[in-house]
Motif scaffolding. Structure first.
Motif, PDB file in Angstrom:
ATOM      1  N   MET A   1      -1.803   4.366  -6.564  1.00 26.36           N
ATOM      2  CA  MET A   1      -2.424   3.672  -5.432  1.00 26.36           C
ATOM      3  C   MET A   1      -2.453   2.166  -5.645  1.00 26.36           C
ATOM      4  O   MET A   1      -2.012   1.669  -6.669  1.00 26.36           O
ATOM      5  CB  MET A   1      -3.858   4.187  -5.213  1.00 26.36           C
ATOM      6  N   ALA A   2      -3.005   1.505  -4.690  1.00 29.46           N
ATOM      7  CA  ALA A   2      -2.805   0.056  -4.641  1.00 29.46           C
ATOM      8  C   ALA A   2      -4.083  -0.726  -4.908  1.00 29.46           C
ATOM      9  O   ALA A   2      -5.184  -0.205  -4.761  1.00 29.46           O
ATOM     10  CB  ALA A   2      -2.274  -0.312  -3.268  1.00 29.46           C
ATOM     11  N   TYR A   3      -3.916  -1.936  -5.323  1.00 32.76           N
ATOM     12  CA  TYR A   3      -5.024  -2.887  -5.357  1.00 32.76           C
ATOM     13  C   TYR A   3      -4.496  -4.247  -4.922  1.00 32.76           C
ATOM     14  O   TYR A   3      -3.285  -4.467  -4.865  1.00 32.76           O
ATOM     15  CB  TYR A   3      -5.673  -2.934  -6.734  1.00 32.76           C
ATOM     16  N   VAL A   4      -5.432  -5.160  -4.637  1.00 34.13           N
ATOM     17  CA  VAL A   4      -5.019  -6.484  -4.177  1.00 34.13           C
ATOM     18  C   VAL A   4      -5.142  -7.473  -5.332  1.00 34.13           C
ATOM     19  O   VAL A   4      -6.165  -7.509  -6.021  1.00 34.13           O
ATOM     20  CB  VAL A   4      -5.909  -6.967  -2.994  1.00 34.13           C
ATOM     21  N   HIS A   5      -4.074  -8.221  -5.535  1.00 35.25           N
ATOM     22  CA  HIS A   5      -4.063  -9.243  -6.579  1.00 35.25           C
ATOM     23  C   HIS A   5      -4.106 -10.604  -5.904  1.00 35.25           C
ATOM     24  O   HIS A   5      -3.223 -10.945  -5.124  1.00 35.25           O
ATOM     25  CB  HIS A   5      -2.793  -9.066  -7.418  1.00 35.25           C
ATOM     26  N   VAL A  67      -0.317  -7.043  -2.567  1.00 37.91           N
ATOM     27  CA  VAL A  67      -0.813  -5.697  -2.768  1.00 37.91           C
ATOM     28  C   VAL A  67       0.062  -5.070  -3.840  1.00 37.91           C
ATOM     29  O   VAL A  67       1.271  -4.914  -3.651  1.00 37.91           O
ATOM     30  CB  VAL A  67      -0.761  -4.895  -1.458  1.00 37.91           C
ATOM     31  N   VAL A  68      -0.554  -4.767  -4.983  1.00 37.90           N
ATOM     32  CA  VAL A  68       0.202  -4.248  -6.121  1.00 37.90           C
ATOM     33  C   VAL A  68       0.187  -2.726  -6.084  1.00 37.90           C
ATOM     34  O   VAL A  68      -0.853  -2.122  -5.842  1.00 37.90           O
ATOM     35  CB  VAL A  68      -0.421  -4.740  -7.452  1.00 37.90           C
ATOM     36  N   GLY A  69       1.354  -2.138  -6.327  1.00 43.09           N
ATOM     37  CA  GLY A  69       1.421  -0.680  -6.439  1.00 43.09           C
ATOM     38  C   GLY A  69       1.348   0.038  -5.119  1.00 43.09           C
ATOM     39  O   GLY A  69       1.074   1.223  -5.059  1.00 43.09           O
ATOM     40  N   GLY A  70       1.581  -0.690  -4.018  1.00 48.72           N
ATOM     41  CA  GLY A  70       1.584  -0.049  -2.711  1.00 48.72           C
ATOM     42  C   GLY A  70       2.731   0.943  -2.603  1.00 48.72           C
ATOM     43  O   GLY A  70       3.810   0.713  -3.159  1.00 48.72           O
ATOM     44  N   ALA A  71       2.507   2.048  -1.924  1.00 47.09           N
ATOM     45  CA  ALA A  71       3.495   3.119  -1.878  1.00 47.09           C
ATOM     46  C   ALA A  71       4.775   2.662  -1.183  1.00 47.09           C
ATOM     47  O   ALA A  71       5.846   2.655  -1.770  1.00 47.09           O
ATOM     48  CB  ALA A  71       2.918   4.330  -1.166  1.00 47.09           C
ATOM     49  N   ASN A  72       4.664   2.254   0.037  1.00 44.04           N
ATOM     50  CA  ASN A  72       5.888   1.917   0.755  1.00 44.04           C
ATOM     51  C   ASN A  72       5.712   0.806   1.782  1.00 44.04           C
ATOM     52  O   ASN A  72       6.680   0.256   2.261  1.00 44.04           O
ATOM     53  CB  ASN A  72       6.436   3.162   1.472  1.00 44.04           C
ATOM     54  N   GLY A  73       4.480   0.458   2.095  1.00 42.97           N
ATOM     55  CA  GLY A  73       4.264  -0.593   3.087  1.00 42.97           C
ATOM     56  C   GLY A  73       4.548  -0.109   4.484  1.00 42.97           C
ATOM     57  O   GLY A  73       4.764   1.081   4.720  1.00 42.97           O
ATOM     58  N   PRO A 156      -4.087   3.441   5.167  1.00 40.61           N
ATOM     59  CA  PRO A 156      -3.682   2.147   4.622  1.00 40.61           C
ATOM     60  C   PRO A 156      -3.687   2.136   3.098  1.00 40.61           C
ATOM     61  O   PRO A 156      -4.407   2.906   2.468  1.00 40.61           O
ATOM     62  CB  PRO A 156      -4.769   1.202   5.154  1.00 40.61           C
ATOM     63  N   GLU A 157      -2.868   1.253   2.547  1.00 37.42           N
ATOM     64  CA  GLU A 157      -2.914   1.042   1.100  1.00 37.42           C
ATOM     65  C   GLU A 157      -4.253   0.397   0.743  1.00 37.42           C
ATOM     66  O   GLU A 157      -4.866   0.732  -0.261  1.00 37.42           O
ATOM     67  CB  GLU A 157      -1.758   0.130   0.686  1.00 37.42           C
ATOM     68  N   VAL A 158      -4.674  -0.544   1.596  1.00 37.00           N
ATOM     69  CA  VAL A 158      -5.967  -1.187   1.399  1.00 37.00           C
ATOM     70  C   VAL A 158      -6.694  -1.228   2.735  1.00 37.00           C
ATOM     71  O   VAL A 158      -6.099  -1.549   3.761  1.00 37.00           O
ATOM     72  CB  VAL A 158      -5.804  -2.632   0.873  1.00 37.00           C
ATOM     73  N   ALA A 185     -14.867   7.359  -1.013  1.00 32.74           N
ATOM     74  CA  ALA A 185     -14.786   7.979  -2.328  1.00 32.74           C
ATOM     75  C   ALA A 185     -13.906   9.226  -2.272  1.00 32.74           C
ATOM     76  O   ALA A 185     -13.068   9.470  -3.149  1.00 32.74           O
ATOM     77  CB  ALA A 185     -16.177   8.343  -2.826  1.00 32.74           C
ATOM     78  N   ARG A 186     -14.060   9.994  -1.186  1.00 32.10           N
ATOM     79  CA  ARG A 186     -13.300  11.231  -1.060  1.00 32.10           C
ATOM     80  C   ARG A 186     -11.810  10.953  -0.909  1.00 32.10           C
ATOM     81  O   ARG A 186     -10.973  11.658  -1.453  1.00 32.10           O
ATOM     82  CB  ARG A 186     -13.826  11.989   0.153  1.00 32.10           C
ATOM     83  N   LEU A 187     -11.501   9.904  -0.150  1.00 29.08           N
ATOM     84  CA  LEU A 187     -10.093   9.576   0.078  1.00 29.08           C
ATOM     85  C   LEU A 187      -9.517   8.729  -1.053  1.00 29.08           C
ATOM     86  O   LEU A 187      -8.343   8.389  -1.033  1.00 29.08           O
ATOM     87  CB  LEU A 187      -9.932   8.808   1.395  1.00 29.08           C
ATOM     88  N   LYS A 188     -10.392   8.346  -2.006  1.00 28.22           N
ATOM     89  CA  LYS A 188      -9.994   7.388  -3.047  1.00 28.22           C
ATOM     90  C   LYS A 188      -9.356   6.159  -2.410  1.00 28.22           C
ATOM     91  O   LYS A 188      -8.298   5.696  -2.821  1.00 28.22           O
ATOM     92  CB  LYS A 188      -9.009   8.028  -4.033  1.00 28.22           C
ATOM     93  N   GLN A 189     -10.025   5.651  -1.402  1.00 30.12           N
ATOM     94  CA  GLN A 189      -9.483   4.560  -0.592  1.00 30.12           C
ATOM     95  C   GLN A 189      -9.770   3.206  -1.240  1.00 30.12           C
ATOM     96  O   GLN A 189     -10.934   2.868  -1.451  1.00 30.12           O
ATOM     97  CB  GLN A 189     -10.108   4.620   0.806  1.00 30.12           C
TER      98      GLN A 189
END
Lengths: 260, 289
Positions: A1-5, A67-73, A156-158, A185-189
């Motif tokens: 999954m993704a995070y924002v840098h 956005v780091v580690g985003g699946a596909n945009g 969304p990724e984020v 939390a459930r979606l690990k969003q």
């Protein structure tokens, strides 16, 4: 999954007399992966500008946001970002369901996936039976739920949230906070949320970034000692953590007053 | 366990909301019934009073000036039953329709552009304001001098005289568009087409409908004037014919049929359109209209 840098984000606004005003001063941090990152600071400190910069509504003058580690945009090449606004910002002439498909269409999600996603996210926010209702027939809290579902339905990724509960009455806001936290939390969003409410930050945030105003600059970053499922606003441990945040914010406001 | 509780709570919430909505709808319904009946009575009473005054006036004036209401209404009936109404009204309606269509095609984009671009706003403001103050009669005279006694002059006169009004109402409507919704649609990557169709036009629809209302009212007046100048059909021509044979009965009969058709268009067609396109808006006080 993704995070924002976010690295050295700098942004100027142009005043009416033409001079430049620094809004973001070399802001750098990473958001929490899978969790909620709260941007906490006084009103008008540039938190929303930062959020708009992440979403691409505002352009940075220096630095970068990725956005780091985003699946596909998205099909548009940008990162896939969902947005929940302070006021729900729904299209009043479209039903609840059509408001969600408006986002799906914009993000170029294949229509074959729409029915399943609509079912999933509308029932997640508890609006499955109101899907054909028009927004003006719903209460403020329910409209904000539609806004949340619209942000989530594009998977969304984020997810970006701009003070999403600040215009609701206290009880509705509390209820919606609980539900949103459970859903994320459930979606690990991966979520970035802007707030000026210390308790809200302590309750919602897995990571809390405290910003000072004019220009926005990072003061301190906290990790929430309590996991999402174990936060209770009346619990001693929670109150203790909230006080730590509050003291930091208060101290920051004092020094700002001395400076100005 | 916790999840189950949450679903239960949500279910209860939904039920409560549904009940609340039902109660509100019921109350609104009752209020609507009472209100609607009273308004209907007032409106009907006003029409009856007008006819009564008319009838009283017949005692003081000769029938050549004020004919009896009954004589006039039987003239209306003969106009309708002879089929004359449809031929004449058809010609008039066509002129209004075409002129109105041309005006809409020009004025809607113009108004939207004026509302969005400062330069265009400053440039087009003087002609639009000037156009608004120009009497329809002058446009009619100029169109006939230019195009002769052809259908074209009727179309042009109607189009030109209502264009400024339409443009102003779209211009003001565009300026009041909610920018936050545009930002929202940008955040969700809506296409330019979708922004226009899904976000901008729906916000303009009530302005467009208001413009249609006023525009039609104005178009009727202009078209009748054009027809009076020497067309050989249309309601305006029939009124002039009544004038030439000095038959007040005919003049009034045509005026009345004309009013009836206008009312049908106004409340029937436009009212229906409005109800259809603003279904999404809660209408607690609909009976006030």
């Amino acid at each position: 999954m993704a995070y924002v840098h976010i690295e050295n984000a700098v942004k100027y606004f142009t005043r009416e007399d033409g001079s430049d005003m620094l809004v973001l001063d070399k802001v750098s941090f990473d958001t929490k992966e899978f969790g909620i990152t709260c941007l906490l600071g006084p009103s008008g400190c540039g938190k929303s500008t930062l959020l708009n910069a992440i979403s691409g509504l505002e352009r940075l003058d220096q630095g970068k946001i990725e956005v780091v580690g985003g699946a596909n945009g998205t099909a548009h090449g940008a990162a896939l970002l969902g947005y929940v606004f302070q006021d729900a910002r729904l299209l009043s002439w479209k039903s609840v369901e059509q408001n969600l498909t408006f986002a799906l269409k914009g993000m170029a999600i294949p229509p074959a996936e729409w029915p399943e996603r609509l079912d999933k996210y509308l029932s997640l926010v508890g609006l499955a039976e109101f899907r054909h209702q028009y927004p003006l027939y719903l209460s403020g809290g329910m409209r904000q739920r539609v806004g949340l579902a619209r942000g989530l339905v594009i998977e969304p990724e984020v997810l970006l949230m701009d003070e999403p509960f600040s215009k609701l009455d206290q009880l509705t806001a509390r209820r919606l906070r609980e539900e949103s936290l459970a859903i994320c939390a459930r979606l690990k969003q991966t979520t970035v949320m802007v707030t000026h409410d210390v308790e809200e930050a302590a309750y919602m945030g897995d990571r809390i970034v405290i910003l000072r105003a004019r220009p926005a600059r990072i003061v301190e970053i906290f990790e929430n000692p309590l996991p999402a499922g174990e936060r209770d606003v009346d619990d001693a441990q929670f109150i203790q953590f909230k006080k730590r945040l509050l003291n930091t914010v208060l101290k920051l406001m004092e020094t700002d007053e001395v400076l100005s | 366990m916790a999840a189950k509780e949450k679903t239960l709570a949500l279910g209860a919430d939904a039920a409560a909301l549904a009940a609340e909505t039902a109660i509100a709808a019921g109350r609104a319904g009752r209020r609507k019934e009472r209100g609607a009946a009273w308004i209907f009575l007032l409106r009907g009473g006003s029409i009856v009073a007008m006819i009564a005054v008319w009838w009283l006036l017949t005692f003081f004036f000769p029938p050549s000036l004020i004919p009896l209401p009954s004589a006039t209404f039987s003239e209306v009936i003969s106009i309708v039953s002879s089929g004359q109404l449809f031929a004449e009204m058809g010609a008039t309606l066509r002129r209004v329709g075409v002129g109105f269509g041309i005006a809409m095609i020009v004025a809607i984009p113009l108004g939207i552009l004026m509302g969005t671009m400062k330069n265009l706003e400053s440039f087009f403001e003087p002609p639009v304001i000037l156009g608004l103050t120009m009497p329809g009669l002058v446009w009619a005279v100029m169109a006939i001098m230019f195009f002769g006694l052809s259908e074209t002059s009727a179309y042009v006169a109607v189009a030109v005289s209502i264009m400024p009004m339409l443009a102003i109402s779209l211009w003001q409507g565009t300026k009041s568009i909610d920018k936050d919704l545009i930002d929202m649609s940008t955040a969700f990557h809506a296409s330019p087409w979708s922004k226009i169709v899904d976000v901008i036009l729906p916000q303009l629809i009530s302005h467009i409908l208001a413009a249609i209302r006023y525009g039609l009212g104005l178009a009727w007046k202009v078209v009748v004037v054009v027809e009076m100048f020497g067309f050989s059909n249309g309601v305006g021509y029939q009124v002039v014919r009544g004038f030439n044979v000095f038959s007040m009965k005919q003049v009034l009969a045509w005026a009345i049929t004309f009013l009836i058709v206008m009312i049908v268009v106004e409340f029937g067609a436009i009212g229906w359109l409005e109800a259809k396109v603003t279904r999404w808006r809660p209408r607690m006080e609909a009976w006030r209209r």
